[in-house]
Design a protein around this motif. Structure first.
Motif, PDB file in Angstrom:
ATOM      1  N   VAL A   7      -1.532 -13.200   0.380  1.00  0.00           N
ATOM      2  CA  VAL A   7      -0.623 -12.951   1.505  1.00  0.00           C
ATOM      3  C   VAL A   7       0.014 -14.261   1.961  1.00  0.00           C
ATOM      4  O   VAL A   7       1.231 -14.337   2.171  1.00  0.00           O
ATOM      5  CB  VAL A   7      -1.353 -12.240   2.665  1.00  0.00           C
ATOM      6  CG1 VAL A   7      -0.482 -12.193   3.918  1.00  0.00           C
ATOM      7  CG2 VAL A   7      -1.765 -10.830   2.255  1.00  0.00           C
ATOM      8  N   PHE A  16      -6.482  -3.726   2.167  1.00  0.00           N
ATOM      9  CA  PHE A  16      -7.568  -4.624   2.578  1.00  0.00           C
ATOM     10  C   PHE A  16      -8.856  -3.831   2.819  1.00  0.00           C
ATOM     11  O   PHE A  16      -9.946  -4.264   2.443  1.00  0.00           O
ATOM     12  CB  PHE A  16      -7.186  -5.420   3.829  1.00  0.00           C
ATOM     13  CG  PHE A  16      -8.204  -6.453   4.204  1.00  0.00           C
ATOM     14  CD1 PHE A  16      -8.277  -7.650   3.510  1.00  0.00           C
ATOM     15  CD2 PHE A  16      -9.099  -6.231   5.235  1.00  0.00           C
ATOM     16  CE1 PHE A  16      -9.226  -8.610   3.837  1.00  0.00           C
ATOM     17  CE2 PHE A  16     -10.050  -7.181   5.576  1.00  0.00           C
ATOM     18  CZ  PHE A  16     -10.110  -8.373   4.878  1.00  0.00           C
ATOM     19  N   LEU A  25     -10.927  -8.172  12.820  1.00  0.00           N
ATOM     20  CA  LEU A  25      -9.722  -8.686  12.164  1.00  0.00           C
ATOM     21  C   LEU A  25      -9.470 -10.140  12.567  1.00  0.00           C
ATOM     22  O   LEU A  25      -9.094 -10.961  11.734  1.00  0.00           O
ATOM     23  CB  LEU A  25      -8.504  -7.819  12.479  1.00  0.00           C
ATOM     24  CG  LEU A  25      -8.476  -6.437  11.833  1.00  0.00           C
ATOM     25  CD1 LEU A  25      -7.279  -5.633  12.334  1.00  0.00           C
ATOM     26  CD2 LEU A  25      -8.464  -6.522  10.322  1.00  0.00           C
ATOM     27  N   PHE A  44       2.968 -10.633   8.814  1.00  0.00           N
ATOM     28  CA  PHE A  44       2.008  -9.863   8.027  1.00  0.00           C
ATOM     29  C   PHE A  44       1.422  -8.821   8.970  1.00  0.00           C
ATOM     30  O   PHE A  44       0.813  -9.164   9.982  1.00  0.00           O
ATOM     31  CB  PHE A  44       0.927 -10.797   7.485  1.00  0.00           C
ATOM     32  CG  PHE A  44      -0.337 -10.138   7.028  1.00  0.00           C
ATOM     33  CD1 PHE A  44      -0.312  -9.099   6.117  1.00  0.00           C
ATOM     34  CD2 PHE A  44      -1.559 -10.575   7.499  1.00  0.00           C
ATOM     35  CE1 PHE A  44      -1.483  -8.494   5.692  1.00  0.00           C
ATOM     36  CE2 PHE A  44      -2.737  -9.988   7.087  1.00  0.00           C
ATOM     37  CZ  PHE A  44      -2.704  -8.947   6.180  1.00  0.00           C
ATOM     38  N   TYR A  76      -7.298 -11.949  -1.331  1.00  0.00           N
ATOM     39  CA  TYR A  76      -6.277 -11.181  -0.620  1.00  0.00           C
ATOM     40  C   TYR A  76      -5.529 -12.093   0.355  1.00  0.00           C
ATOM     41  O   TYR A  76      -4.298 -12.138   0.369  1.00  0.00           O
ATOM     42  CB  TYR A  76      -6.959 -10.020   0.113  1.00  0.00           C
ATOM     43  CG  TYR A  76      -6.067  -9.219   1.014  1.00  0.00           C
ATOM     44  CD1 TYR A  76      -5.535  -8.017   0.588  1.00  0.00           C
ATOM     45  CD2 TYR A  76      -5.789  -9.648   2.314  1.00  0.00           C
ATOM     46  CE1 TYR A  76      -4.727  -7.261   1.435  1.00  0.00           C
ATOM     47  CE2 TYR A  76      -4.986  -8.909   3.151  1.00  0.00           C
ATOM     48  CZ  TYR A  76      -4.455  -7.716   2.715  1.00  0.00           C
ATOM     49  OH  TYR A  76      -3.656  -6.969   3.542  1.00  0.00           O
ATOM     50  N   SER A 113      -3.965  -2.016  14.308  1.00  0.00           N
ATOM     51  CA  SER A 113      -2.841  -2.680  13.641  1.00  0.00           C
ATOM     52  C   SER A 113      -2.569  -4.008  14.332  1.00  0.00           C
ATOM     53  O   SER A 113      -2.270  -4.038  15.526  1.00  0.00           O
ATOM     54  CB  SER A 113      -1.572  -1.827  13.694  1.00  0.00           C
ATOM     55  OG  SER A 113      -1.715  -0.666  12.923  1.00  0.00           O
ATOM     56  N   SER A 145       0.858  -1.197   0.000  1.00  0.00           N
ATOM     57  CA  SER A 145       0.000   0.000   0.000  1.00  0.00           C
ATOM     58  C   SER A 145       0.887   1.237   0.000  1.00  0.00           C
ATOM     59  O   SER A 145       0.984   1.929   0.984  1.00  0.00           O
ATOM     60  CB  SER A 145      -0.915  -0.016   1.221  1.00  0.00           C
ATOM     61  OG  SER A 145      -0.204  -0.359   2.388  1.00  0.00           O
ATOM     62  N   ASP A 158       0.495  -3.762   5.103  1.00  0.00           N
ATOM     63  CA  ASP A 158      -0.694  -3.237   4.417  1.00  0.00           C
ATOM     64  C   ASP A 158      -1.376  -2.203   5.295  1.00  0.00           C
ATOM     65  O   ASP A 158      -1.665  -2.452   6.458  1.00  0.00           O
ATOM     66  CB  ASP A 158      -1.685  -4.364   4.101  1.00  0.00           C
ATOM     67  CG  ASP A 158      -2.982  -3.837   3.482  1.00  0.00           C
ATOM     68  OD1 ASP A 158      -3.000  -2.685   2.999  1.00  0.00           O
ATOM     69  OD2 ASP A 158      -3.973  -4.563   3.495  1.00  0.00           O
ATOM     70  N   LYS A 159      -1.602  -1.058   4.732  1.00  0.00           N
ATOM     71  CA  LYS A 159      -2.425  -0.038   5.385  1.00  0.00           C
ATOM     72  C   LYS A 159      -3.337   0.540   4.316  1.00  0.00           C
ATOM     73  O   LYS A 159      -2.932   1.400   3.550  1.00  0.00           O
ATOM     74  CB  LYS A 159      -1.598   1.076   6.013  1.00  0.00           C
ATOM     75  CG  LYS A 159      -2.496   2.078   6.733  1.00  0.00           C
ATOM     76  CD  LYS A 159      -1.718   3.135   7.458  1.00  0.00           C
ATOM     77  CE  LYS A 159      -2.619   3.947   8.344  1.00  0.00           C
ATOM     78  NZ  LYS A 159      -3.138   5.137   7.743  1.00  0.00           N
ATOM     79  N   ILE A 218      -1.094  -5.695   9.293  1.00  0.00           N
ATOM     80  CA  ILE A 218      -2.195  -4.973   8.656  1.00  0.00           C
ATOM     81  C   ILE A 218      -2.643  -3.846   9.578  1.00  0.00           C
ATOM     82  O   ILE A 218      -2.786  -4.037  10.786  1.00  0.00           O
ATOM     83  CB  ILE A 218      -3.376  -5.902   8.302  1.00  0.00           C
ATOM     84  CG1 ILE A 218      -4.462  -5.114   7.563  1.00  0.00           C
ATOM     85  CG2 ILE A 218      -3.921  -6.620   9.518  1.00  0.00           C
ATOM     86  CD1 ILE A 218      -5.520  -5.983   6.912  1.00  0.00           C
ATOM     87  N   THR A 219      -2.825  -2.680   8.994  1.00  0.00           N
ATOM     88  CA  THR A 219      -3.382  -1.539   9.706  1.00  0.00           C
ATOM     89  C   THR A 219      -4.689  -1.195   9.020  1.00  0.00           C
ATOM     90  O   THR A 219      -4.727  -0.984   7.811  1.00  0.00           O
ATOM     91  CB  THR A 219      -2.414  -0.349   9.689  1.00  0.00           C
ATOM     92  OG1 THR A 219      -1.207  -0.735  10.351  1.00  0.00           O
ATOM     93  CG2 THR A 219      -3.014   0.868  10.375  1.00  0.00           C
ATOM     94  N   SER A 220      -5.757  -1.172   9.825  1.00  0.00           N
ATOM     95  CA  SER A 220      -7.087  -0.936   9.277  1.00  0.00           C
ATOM     96  C   SER A 220      -7.770   0.220   9.981  1.00  0.00           C
ATOM     97  O   SER A 220      -7.701   0.363  11.203  1.00  0.00           O
ATOM     98  CB  SER A 220      -7.939  -2.214   9.448  1.00  0.00           C
ATOM     99  OG  SER A 220      -9.255  -1.975   9.013  1.00  0.00           O
TER     100      SER A 220
END
Length: 159
Positions: free
Chosen positions: A99, A79, A122, A110, A95, A153, A11, A75-76, A112-114
């Motif tokens: 990954v 997703f 999550l 992995f 996705y 995250s 990202s 990833d930020k 991920i920040t959402s």
């Protein structure tokens, strides 16, 4: 000397600066990936100006052509964005499969920040395929009797 660590950032719009920071620390094998060619071109210009060794590639995580394996996938926002599509569940599965395919081994990470999903969500989305490793804690706020954060995250490892 350089640390051999293969990091892919899926990202670029949000995390390019993380790649830049790692490159400055001497990490090698850094790959920045984005669906958007203009994002890649901008990131390349910034990296060249800062004399950083980062490989930038155009790729679609839902139909990835990458064959390499990575020690860390960041990833930020990617997703979150695909989760807004009409084919949300199918795209989320694609996705996750990508990954899993790109992680080099069971000790790879992995992150991920959402902004769209909390920790419980999550866990529901990723917990069947990944082992939870840790959470980055952010400042919280209270509203309407609930406590929360604007961002979540989570760091995972392949099961």
């Amino acid at each position: 000397g350089a640390t051999l660590f293969k990091l892919v950032d899926y990202s670029l719009f949000f995390f390019t600066f993380e790649c830049f920071l790692q490159a400055k620390k001497g990490f090698k094998k850094l790959v920045g990936v984005d669906y958007s060619v203009p994002s890649i071109e901008l990131a390349k210009k910034i990296a060249e100006k800062k004399e950083l060794d980062i490989n930038f590639l155009q790729d679609d995580i839902l139909d990835s052509k990458l064959n390499d394996k990575f020690d860390l996938i960041l990833d930020k926002g990617t997703f979150d964005a695909i989760s807004l599509s009409e084919d949300r569940e199918s795209n989320q599965r694609k996705y996750i499969e990508t990954v899993l395919k790109l992680l080099s081994n069971d000790s790879s990470f992995f992150l991920i920040t959402s902004c769209n999903y909390n920790g419980e969500e999550l866990n529901r989305l990723f917990g069947n395929d990944f082992k939870f490793h840790s959470e980055i804690k952010y400042p919280t706020f209270r509203f309407g009797g609930q406590e929360g954060s604007t961002v979540t995250s989570y760091c995972w490892q392949r099961k």
